[in-house]
Each structure stands twice: as structure tokens, then as C-alpha cells.
Write a protein that holds these residues in place. Sequence first.
Motif, PDB file in Angstrom:
ATOM      1  N   PHE A   9       0.857  -1.179   0.000  1.00  0.00           N
ATOM      2  CA  PHE A   9       0.000   0.000   0.000  1.00  0.00           C
ATOM      3  C   PHE A   9       0.893   1.229   0.000  1.00  0.00           C
ATOM      4  O   PHE A   9       1.851   1.293   0.764  1.00  0.00           O
ATOM      5  CB  PHE A   9      -0.895   0.039   1.234  1.00  0.00           C
ATOM      6  CG  PHE A   9      -1.919  -1.046   1.242  1.00  0.00           C
ATOM      7  CD1 PHE A   9      -3.111  -0.884   0.553  1.00  0.00           C
ATOM      8  CD2 PHE A   9      -1.690  -2.230   1.923  1.00  0.00           C
ATOM      9  CE1 PHE A   9      -4.058  -1.892   0.556  1.00  0.00           C
ATOM     10  CE2 PHE A   9      -2.630  -3.233   1.920  1.00  0.00           C
ATOM     11  CZ  PHE A   9      -3.818  -3.074   1.228  1.00  0.00           C
ATOM     12  N   PRO A  13      -4.668   3.241   4.846  1.00  0.00           N
ATOM     13  CA  PRO A  13      -6.045   3.571   4.498  1.00  0.00           C
ATOM     14  C   PRO A  13      -6.559   4.645   5.463  1.00  0.00           C
ATOM     15  O   PRO A  13      -6.006   4.816   6.548  1.00  0.00           O
ATOM     16  CB  PRO A  13      -6.790   2.251   4.664  1.00  0.00           C
ATOM     17  CG  PRO A  13      -5.930   1.391   5.500  1.00  0.00           C
ATOM     18  CD  PRO A  13      -4.514   1.872   5.332  1.00  0.00           C
ATOM     19  N   GLN A  57      -7.210   3.069 -11.048  1.00  0.00           N
ATOM     20  CA  GLN A  57      -6.256   4.186 -11.037  1.00  0.00           C
ATOM     21  C   GLN A  57      -6.783   5.357 -11.842  1.00  0.00           C
ATOM     22  O   GLN A  57      -6.617   6.517 -11.482  1.00  0.00           O
ATOM     23  CB  GLN A  57      -4.900   3.742 -11.622  1.00  0.00           C
ATOM     24  CG  GLN A  57      -4.152   2.738 -10.784  1.00  0.00           C
ATOM     25  CD  GLN A  57      -3.792   3.279  -9.405  1.00  0.00           C
ATOM     26  OE1 GLN A  57      -3.710   4.489  -9.202  1.00  0.00           O
ATOM     27  NE2 GLN A  57      -3.619   2.399  -8.440  1.00  0.00           N
ATOM     28  N   GLU A  82      -4.691   8.190  -1.717  1.00  0.00           N
ATOM     29  CA  GLU A  82      -5.234   6.940  -1.168  1.00  0.00           C
ATOM     30  C   GLU A  82      -6.701   7.120  -0.767  1.00  0.00           C
ATOM     31  O   GLU A  82      -7.462   6.156  -0.734  1.00  0.00           O
ATOM     32  CB  GLU A  82      -4.388   6.410  -0.002  1.00  0.00           C
ATOM     33  CG  GLU A  82      -4.332   7.275   1.223  1.00  0.00           C
ATOM     34  CD  GLU A  82      -3.233   8.337   1.145  1.00  0.00           C
ATOM     35  OE1 GLU A  82      -2.712   8.599   0.041  1.00  0.00           O
ATOM     36  OE2 GLU A  82      -2.906   8.898   2.206  1.00  0.00           O
ATOM     37  N   GLU A  83      -7.111   8.365  -0.482  1.00  0.00           N
ATOM     38  CA  GLU A  83      -8.512   8.613  -0.149  1.00  0.00           C
ATOM     39  C   GLU A  83      -9.374   8.539  -1.406  1.00  0.00           C
ATOM     40  O   GLU A  83     -10.505   8.037  -1.361  1.00  0.00           O
ATOM     41  CB  GLU A  83      -8.655   9.984   0.541  1.00  0.00           C
ATOM     42  CG  GLU A  83      -7.982   9.983   1.905  1.00  0.00           C
ATOM     43  CD  GLU A  83      -7.974  11.345   2.577  1.00  0.00           C
ATOM     44  OE1 GLU A  83      -7.797  11.372   3.795  1.00  0.00           O
ATOM     45  OE2 GLU A  83      -8.140  12.375   1.890  1.00  0.00           O
ATOM     46  N   ARG A  85      -8.699   6.623  -3.937  1.00  0.00           N
ATOM     47  CA  ARG A  85      -8.778   5.182  -4.212  1.00  0.00           C
ATOM     48  C   ARG A  85      -9.800   4.511  -3.289  1.00  0.00           C
ATOM     49  O   ARG A  85     -10.551   3.630  -3.702  1.00  0.00           O
ATOM     50  CB  ARG A  85      -7.399   4.517  -4.029  1.00  0.00           C
ATOM     51  CG  ARG A  85      -6.504   4.584  -5.235  1.00  0.00           C
ATOM     52  CD  ARG A  85      -7.027   3.709  -6.379  1.00  0.00           C
ATOM     53  NE  ARG A  85      -6.854   2.283  -6.087  1.00  0.00           N
ATOM     54  CZ  ARG A  85      -7.826   1.450  -5.765  1.00  0.00           C
ATOM     55  NH1 ARG A  85      -9.068   1.852  -5.684  1.00  0.00           N
ATOM     56  NH2 ARG A  85      -7.571   0.196  -5.539  1.00  0.00           N
ATOM     57  N   TRP A  86      -9.829   4.961  -2.042  1.00  0.00           N
ATOM     58  CA  TRP A  86     -10.766   4.402  -1.067  1.00  0.00           C
ATOM     59  C   TRP A  86     -12.195   4.704  -1.532  1.00  0.00           C
ATOM     60  O   TRP A  86     -13.074   3.838  -1.467  1.00  0.00           O
ATOM     61  CB  TRP A  86     -10.472   4.996   0.315  1.00  0.00           C
ATOM     62  CG  TRP A  86     -11.280   4.409   1.419  1.00  0.00           C
ATOM     63  CD1 TRP A  86     -10.995   3.277   2.129  1.00  0.00           C
ATOM     64  CD2 TRP A  86     -12.523   4.908   1.944  1.00  0.00           C
ATOM     65  NE1 TRP A  86     -11.993   3.056   3.059  1.00  0.00           N
ATOM     66  CE2 TRP A  86     -12.925   4.038   2.969  1.00  0.00           C
ATOM     67  CE3 TRP A  86     -13.318   6.022   1.639  1.00  0.00           C
ATOM     68  CZ2 TRP A  86     -14.100   4.231   3.696  1.00  0.00           C
ATOM     69  CZ3 TRP A  86     -14.490   6.220   2.354  1.00  0.00           C
ATOM     70  CH2 TRP A  86     -14.873   5.322   3.377  1.00  0.00           C
TER      71      TRP A  86
END
Length: 96
Positions: A9, A13, A57, A82-83, A85-86
Amino acid sequence: MFLACGASFGAEPPTPVRQTELMTLLKHDCGSCHGLTMKGGLGPPLLPDTLTGKDDQELARIILDGVPGKPMPPWRFELQPEEARWLVDRLREGLK
Ligand code: HEC
């Protein structure tokens, strides 16, 4: 030691508190164009079915950078990569 654990990662997360904030953002800010339940409005629907076949992506990049010449604004100043992607993962699951 489990140093390798989670190393794939890019970042942690979001924390549970941040997850609640992100879900509020998704429903209110994104929902103003994509619909409260993501069924579409000014923006296209963001339902699990409509996202099938699209790249995670690429969707995260659209969320971060927006779509030039279209109403989709960039969110890079509010969201970490990453947020974004979350949020794509939440859209793929579908909102309850
Ligand atoms: C001002 C209106 C508006 C807001 C607010 C908005 N969007 Fe969008 N969004 C759009 C439009 C319009 C498009 C389609 C752009 C195009 O024609 O390529 C789009 C496209 C997208 C796409 C690509 C969909 C696909 O099928 O390729 C994603 C993912 C997305 N938005 C997510 C979000 C998220 C997450 C938020 C909130 C953080 C958000 N949008 C907020 C208008 C908006």
C-alpha cells in the motif's frame, strides 16, 4: 517484525473518523452532481455496474484531477490519493 506487511500500500487507508468525513463528502459534494445515491444527475452515474471495466487508477485520477472542459472538478486539494482510491472502492461496492 512484520515490516513487509502492508508495504504494497502506498499509504495507510483512511482512519475511521476520516472515512466518515469522506462518506459525507461523497454524498453531499459528489452527490450534488452524481446524485445522492450516485444514480447520476449533472454528472454520470457512479454505480457498481457503470464502473465495471473502468480502471481503478484512472477513476482515482479523475477524482483528483477532474475532467478539463467538463463540470467534474479536481479534488486534489481536499483528498489524498489513497482517499480517492478508497472512494473508488466504496463506489464499486455501491452506497447503502
Ligand atoms: C460540479 C459537478 C460535479 C461534482 C461536484 C463532482 N463530479 Fe464527478 N463528474 C462530473 C461530470 C460532469 C463527469 C463526467 C466528465 C466527462 O464527461 O468525462 C464526472 C465524472 C466523474 C468520474 C468518472 C466517471 C466515469 O464513468 O468515467 C468519477 C469517478 C467521478 N466523477 C467522481 C466524483 C467524485 C468522487 C466526486 C466528489 C469528490 C465528484 N465526482 C464530484 C461532475 C461532477
